[in-house]
Design a protein around this motif. Structure first.
Motif, PDB file in Angstrom:
ATOM      1  N   MET A   1       1.434   0.021  13.667  1.00 11.08           N
ATOM      2  CA  MET A   1       0.060  -0.299  13.304  1.00 11.08           C
ATOM      3  C   MET A   1      -0.666  -0.786  14.553  1.00 11.08           C
ATOM      4  O   MET A   1      -0.141  -1.567  15.323  1.00 11.08           O
ATOM      5  CB  MET A   1       0.063  -1.359  12.211  1.00 11.08           C
ATOM      6  CG  MET A   1      -1.320  -1.770  11.788  1.00 11.08           C
ATOM      7  SD  MET A   1      -1.285  -2.889  10.380  1.00 11.08           S
ATOM      8  CE  MET A   1      -1.878  -1.773   9.138  1.00 11.08           C
ATOM      9  N   GLY A   2      -1.884  -0.329  14.748  1.00 10.93           N
ATOM     10  CA  GLY A   2      -2.662  -0.706  15.914  1.00 10.93           C
ATOM     11  C   GLY A   2      -3.302  -2.071  15.778  1.00 10.93           C
ATOM     12  O   GLY A   2      -3.246  -2.719  14.734  1.00 10.93           O
ATOM     13  N   ALA A   3      -3.909  -2.507  16.863  1.00 16.22           N
ATOM     14  CA  ALA A   3      -4.575  -3.808  16.890  1.00 16.22           C
ATOM     15  C   ALA A   3      -5.908  -3.732  16.154  1.00 16.22           C
ATOM     16  O   ALA A   3      -6.600  -2.715  16.203  1.00 16.22           O
ATOM     17  CB  ALA A   3      -4.797  -4.233  18.330  1.00 16.22           C
ATOM     18  N   TYR A   4      -6.233  -4.803  15.480  1.00 21.12           N
ATOM     19  CA  TYR A   4      -7.524  -4.910  14.799  1.00 21.12           C
ATOM     20  C   TYR A   4      -7.780  -6.368  14.469  1.00 21.12           C
ATOM     21  O   TYR A   4      -6.876  -7.182  14.489  1.00 21.12           O
ATOM     22  CB  TYR A   4      -7.560  -4.057  13.522  1.00 21.12           C
ATOM     23  CG  TYR A   4      -6.558  -4.499  12.478  1.00 21.12           C
ATOM     24  CD1 TYR A   4      -6.942  -5.335  11.435  1.00 21.12           C
ATOM     25  CD2 TYR A   4      -5.235  -4.076  12.533  1.00 21.12           C
ATOM     26  CE1 TYR A   4      -6.036  -5.744  10.479  1.00 21.12           C
ATOM     27  CE2 TYR A   4      -4.316  -4.491  11.576  1.00 21.12           C
ATOM     28  CZ  TYR A   4      -4.719  -5.311  10.557  1.00 21.12           C
ATOM     29  OH  TYR A   4      -3.814  -5.720   9.616  1.00 21.12           O
ATOM     30  N   SER A   5      -9.002  -6.697  14.199  1.00 24.12           N
ATOM     31  CA  SER A   5      -9.388  -8.042  13.781  1.00 24.12           C
ATOM     32  C   SER A   5     -10.536  -7.917  12.799  1.00 24.12           C
ATOM     33  O   SER A   5     -11.285  -6.944  12.831  1.00 24.12           O
ATOM     34  CB  SER A   5      -9.811  -8.889  14.985  1.00 24.12           C
ATOM     35  OG  SER A   5      -8.709  -9.099  15.845  1.00 24.12           O
ATOM     36  N   TYR A   6     -10.645  -8.900  11.919  1.00 27.53           N
ATOM     37  CA  TYR A   6     -11.723  -8.850  10.942  1.00 27.53           C
ATOM     38  C   TYR A   6     -12.047 -10.245  10.420  1.00 27.53           C
ATOM     39  O   TYR A   6     -11.257 -11.163  10.555  1.00 27.53           O
ATOM     40  CB  TYR A   6     -11.382  -7.913   9.783  1.00 27.53           C
ATOM     41  CG  TYR A   6     -10.132  -8.309   9.020  1.00 27.53           C
ATOM     42  CD1 TYR A   6     -10.205  -9.146   7.914  1.00 27.53           C
ATOM     43  CD2 TYR A   6      -8.891  -7.834   9.408  1.00 27.53           C
ATOM     44  CE1 TYR A   6      -9.070  -9.510   7.217  1.00 27.53           C
ATOM     45  CE2 TYR A   6      -7.745  -8.189   8.722  1.00 27.53           C
ATOM     46  CZ  TYR A   6      -7.833  -9.024   7.630  1.00 27.53           C
ATOM     47  OH  TYR A   6      -6.713  -9.386   6.941  1.00 27.53           O
ATOM     48  N   THR A   7     -13.214 -10.354   9.817  1.00 23.71           N
ATOM     49  CA  THR A   7     -13.678 -11.595   9.209  1.00 23.71           C
ATOM     50  C   THR A   7     -14.043 -11.301   7.767  1.00 23.71           C
ATOM     51  O   THR A   7     -14.660 -10.273   7.478  1.00 23.71           O
ATOM     52  CB  THR A   7     -14.918 -12.136   9.958  1.00 23.71           C
ATOM     53  OG1 THR A   7     -14.570 -12.302  11.331  1.00 23.71           O
ATOM     54  CG2 THR A   7     -15.385 -13.456   9.389  1.00 23.71           C
ATOM     55  N   THR A   8     -13.643 -12.179   6.860  1.00 24.80           N
ATOM     56  CA  THR A   8     -14.026 -12.039   5.464  1.00 24.80           C
ATOM     57  C   THR A   8     -14.678 -13.328   4.985  1.00 24.80           C
ATOM     58  O   THR A   8     -14.327 -14.415   5.443  1.00 24.80           O
ATOM     59  CB  THR A   8     -12.825 -11.728   4.546  1.00 24.80           C
ATOM     60  OG1 THR A   8     -11.876 -12.775   4.652  1.00 24.80           O
ATOM     61  CG2 THR A   8     -12.173 -10.414   4.911  1.00 24.80           C
ATOM     62  N   VAL A   9     -15.605 -13.176   4.075  1.00 25.11           N
ATOM     63  CA  VAL A   9     -16.239 -14.323   3.428  1.00 25.11           C
ATOM     64  C   VAL A   9     -16.111 -14.105   1.928  1.00 25.11           C
ATOM     65  O   VAL A   9     -16.541 -13.077   1.410  1.00 25.11           O
ATOM     66  CB  VAL A   9     -17.727 -14.463   3.824  1.00 25.11           C
ATOM     67  CG1 VAL A   9     -18.355 -15.639   3.098  1.00 25.11           C
ATOM     68  CG2 VAL A   9     -17.862 -14.630   5.335  1.00 25.11           C
ATOM     69  N   SER A  10     -15.478 -15.056   1.246  1.00 26.48           N
ATOM     70  CA  SER A  10     -15.332 -14.995  -0.204  1.00 26.48           C
ATOM     71  C   SER A  10     -16.138 -16.133  -0.810  1.00 26.48           C
ATOM     72  O   SER A  10     -16.039 -17.275  -0.357  1.00 26.48           O
ATOM     73  CB  SER A  10     -13.866 -15.166  -0.606  1.00 26.48           C
ATOM     74  OG  SER A  10     -13.065 -14.193   0.008  1.00 26.48           O
ATOM     75  N   VAL A  11     -16.910 -15.825  -1.839  1.00 25.51           N
ATOM     76  CA  VAL A  11     -17.707 -16.845  -2.511  1.00 25.51           C
ATOM     77  C   VAL A  11     -17.205 -16.965  -3.946  1.00 25.51           C
ATOM     78  O   VAL A  11     -17.163 -15.989  -4.690  1.00 25.51           O
ATOM     79  CB  VAL A  11     -19.216 -16.487  -2.482  1.00 25.51           C
ATOM     80  CG1 VAL A  11     -20.016 -17.564  -3.189  1.00 25.51           C
ATOM     81  CG2 VAL A  11     -19.691 -16.293  -1.052  1.00 25.51           C
ATOM     82  N   GLU A  12     -16.789 -18.177  -4.291  1.00 24.84           N
ATOM     83  CA  GLU A  12     -16.299 -18.460  -5.628  1.00 24.84           C
ATOM     84  C   GLU A  12     -17.480 -18.595  -6.591  1.00 24.84           C
ATOM     85  O   GLU A  12     -18.627 -18.809  -6.166  1.00 24.84           O
ATOM     86  CB  GLU A  12     -15.486 -19.757  -5.620  1.00 24.84           C
ATOM     87  CG  GLU A  12     -14.261 -19.707  -4.734  1.00 24.84           C
ATOM     88  CD  GLU A  12     -13.239 -18.699  -5.220  1.00 24.84           C
ATOM     89  OE1 GLU A  12     -13.059 -18.569  -6.445  1.00 24.84           O
ATOM     90  OE2 GLU A  12     -12.612 -18.054  -4.370  1.00 24.84           O
ATOM     91  N   PRO A  13     -17.236 -18.487  -7.912  1.00 28.02           N
ATOM     92  CA  PRO A  13     -18.324 -18.626  -8.882  1.00 28.02           C
ATOM     93  C   PRO A  13     -19.094 -19.944  -8.763  1.00 28.02           C
ATOM     94  O   PRO A  13     -20.288 -19.997  -9.052  1.00 28.02           O
ATOM     95  CB  PRO A  13     -17.606 -18.540 -10.237  1.00 28.02           C
ATOM     96  CG  PRO A  13     -16.381 -17.733  -9.960  1.00 28.02           C
ATOM     97  CD  PRO A  13     -15.973 -18.114  -8.558  1.00 28.02           C
ATOM     98  N   ASP A  14     -18.419 -21.009  -8.289  1.00 22.14           N
ATOM     99  CA  ASP A  14     -19.119 -22.290  -8.155  1.00 22.14           C
ATOM    100  C   ASP A  14     -19.927 -22.380  -6.857  1.00 22.14           C
ATOM    101  O   ASP A  14     -20.542 -23.399  -6.573  1.00 22.14           O
ATOM    102  CB  ASP A  14     -18.134 -23.459  -8.244  1.00 22.14           C
ATOM    103  CG  ASP A  14     -17.177 -23.528  -7.062  1.00 22.14           C
ATOM    104  OD1 ASP A  14     -17.225 -22.645  -6.169  1.00 22.14           O
ATOM    105  OD2 ASP A  14     -16.368 -24.475  -7.022  1.00 22.14           O
ATOM    106  N   GLY A  15     -19.925 -21.302  -6.070  1.00 22.18           N
ATOM    107  CA  GLY A  15     -20.699 -21.286  -4.828  1.00 22.18           C
ATOM    108  C   GLY A  15     -19.911 -21.679  -3.596  1.00 22.18           C
ATOM    109  O   GLY A  15     -20.417 -21.588  -2.476  1.00 22.18           O
TER     110      GLY A  15
END
Length: 102
Positions: A1-15
């Motif tokens: 598998m090659g190199a990679y990077s990422y960002t995720t943002v998860s928002v819960e129902p309470d904000g």
């Protein structure tokens, strides 16, 4: 598998929001830690993901900031040792077995 990077943002129902940065770097990783600039900080960047670690007061770190920095340093040293250990295991496993008839 090659190199990679990422960002995720998860928002819960309470904000409540959770931001995660995952780095799977290669030789293009950039680690910057300016010395002698009267400010403590380290920045890691790869594939448009960027993480900066700075004490609560970059120009006047507290004793707790020092403890946190040492904890991070210990954790990175342990990470490096584990990467080296796993690399050694897979390097040995990838070597061809000796021919007993030779």
């Amino acid at each position: 598998m090659g190199a990679y990077s990422y960002t995720t943002v998860s928002v819960e129902p309470d904000g409540t929001a959770l931001t995660s940065v995952s780095l799977h770097p290669d030789e293009r990783v950039s680690v910057l830690y300016p010395r002698g600039k009267d400010r403590a900080q380290i920045s890691i960047a790869h594939a448009y993901a960027h993480v900066s670690i700075v004490p609560t007061n970059a120009t006047a770190p507290t004793a707790e900031d020092v403890r946190v920095a040492r904890k991070l340093a210990d954790s990175f040293a342990a990470y490096a040792a584990e990467v080296e250990r796993l690399h050694g295991l897979h390097t040995i496993a990838a070597e061809p077995a000796e021919d007993p008839a030779a």
